[in-house]
Write an enzyme that holds these catalytic residues in place. Structure first.
Site, PDB file in Angstrom:
ATOM      1  N   GLY A  33       0.807  -1.212   0.000  1.00 44.44           N
ATOM      2  CA  GLY A  33       0.000   0.000   0.000  1.00 44.44           C
ATOM      3  C   GLY A  33       0.840   1.262   0.000  1.00 44.44           C
ATOM      4  N   HIS A  39       4.680   2.073  -7.838  1.00 42.62           N
ATOM      5  CA  HIS A  39       3.725   0.962  -7.831  1.00 42.62           C
ATOM      6  C   HIS A  39       2.868   0.965  -9.100  1.00 42.62           C
ATOM      7  CE1 HIS A  39       4.233   1.610  -3.350  1.00 42.62           C
ATOM      8  NE2 HIS A  39       4.483   0.313  -3.461  1.00 42.62           N
TER       9      HIS A  39
END
Length: 284
Positions: A33, A39
């Site tokens: 996360g 990402h």
């Protein structure tokens, strides 16, 4: 169709079974996360290779050897969901600690040699935690391909080896490091840097680049890496855990540039541990 958000192994396997029955191939992007462009570059690479993309979000306690570091790790699931929906991700798998490590869980995956030295030396048990959780995620999602960033190069090497050694039918794909405009490798930990420290942080990239160029030009490896360590300390880093040239395949230390290599570093700045690495190739 909006992104599915699932939190149990059973739910994920049921959905994956439907996709497989339809003939869809599947990619997975494991994350903890606090998503950033690094990402999202993995998500885009996955989207380019597969009909279905799963992103996992799990802050894995077993890979933290420092309770304070685990507590401080940034978390913002709502923001992460919004970013992933914008990238048209099919499924977010966000299990609880209890789902991943149910009562009585005692199994550990350990990858020797590749996990020793570098981050493995300074974070005891870290790579056992990484190897265990990634093995579980690969088996839970049954993906055809899994995408990981080259910024965590030792981690990528460990994961490639465990998939190979355990005959997990998945392709492990490394994706180049995404950097800020000033060269700093993107990391979820960067948000913890003070404004002043953030300005100093690119010294790591600069030191690695200078050392890599010096080694390619024929400077002895020890001299180049010593100079890079000194540059980091003079540039504001309080500690340099390591700055070493390693074989790009085996991660064994090397002392002359006679094969593809990786120059890797870890250091502390403003109470935050930062890592980075660059490829160093022999001059033809």
């Amino acid at each position: 169709m909006s992104m599915l958000v699932l939190r149990s192994v059973a739910e994920v396997r049921a959905q994956v079974a439907q996709w497989r029955q339809a003939g869809d191939n599947i990619a997975v992007v494991p994350t903890m996360g606090a998503l950033h462009e690094g990402h999202l570059s993995l998500v885009r690479a996955a989207r380019g290779r597969a009909k279905r993309v799963i992103v996992t979000l799990f802050v894995n306690p077993s890979q933290f050897n420092n309770a304070e570091d685990l507590a401080k790790y940034p978390r913002d699931e709502a923001s992460d969901i919004a970013r992933l929906e914008a990238e048209h991700v099919d499924l977010l798998y966000a299990p609880s600690v209890e789902e991943m490590y149910p009562e009585g869980f005692v199994t550990k995956v350990s990858v020797s040699r590749l996990s020793e030295g570098l981050c493995g030396e300074h974070r005891p048990g870290h790579f056992d935690g990484v190897a265990t959780v990634v093995t579980k995620l690969l088996l839970q999602t049954q993906a055809n391909a899994a995408f990981f960033g080259e910024k965590d190069f030792q981690q990528l090497s460990v994961i490639r080896r465990l998939a190979r050694d355990l005959d997990i039918p998945v392709e492990i794909v490394g994706v180049p490091t995404v950097r800020e405009a000033d060269g700093l490798a993107m990391s979820s930990r960067n948000v913890r840097l003070s404004e002043a420290a953030r300005k100093l942080a690119p010294a790591m990239t600069e030191a690695l680049s200078a050392a890599g160029a010096a080694i390619q030009a024929g400077q002895p490896v020890a001299a180049a890496t010593d100079a890079a360590r000194s540059a980091l300390l003079k540039g504001g880093y309080s500690e340099v855990e390591y700055l070493e040239l390693r074989d790009a395949e085996t991660l064994e230390p090397i002392f002359e540039l006679d094969r593809p290599a990786r120059l890797l570093a870890a250091g502390w700045l403003d109470g935050v541990r930062l890592i980075d690495n660059i490829a160093v190739l022999p001059m033809r």
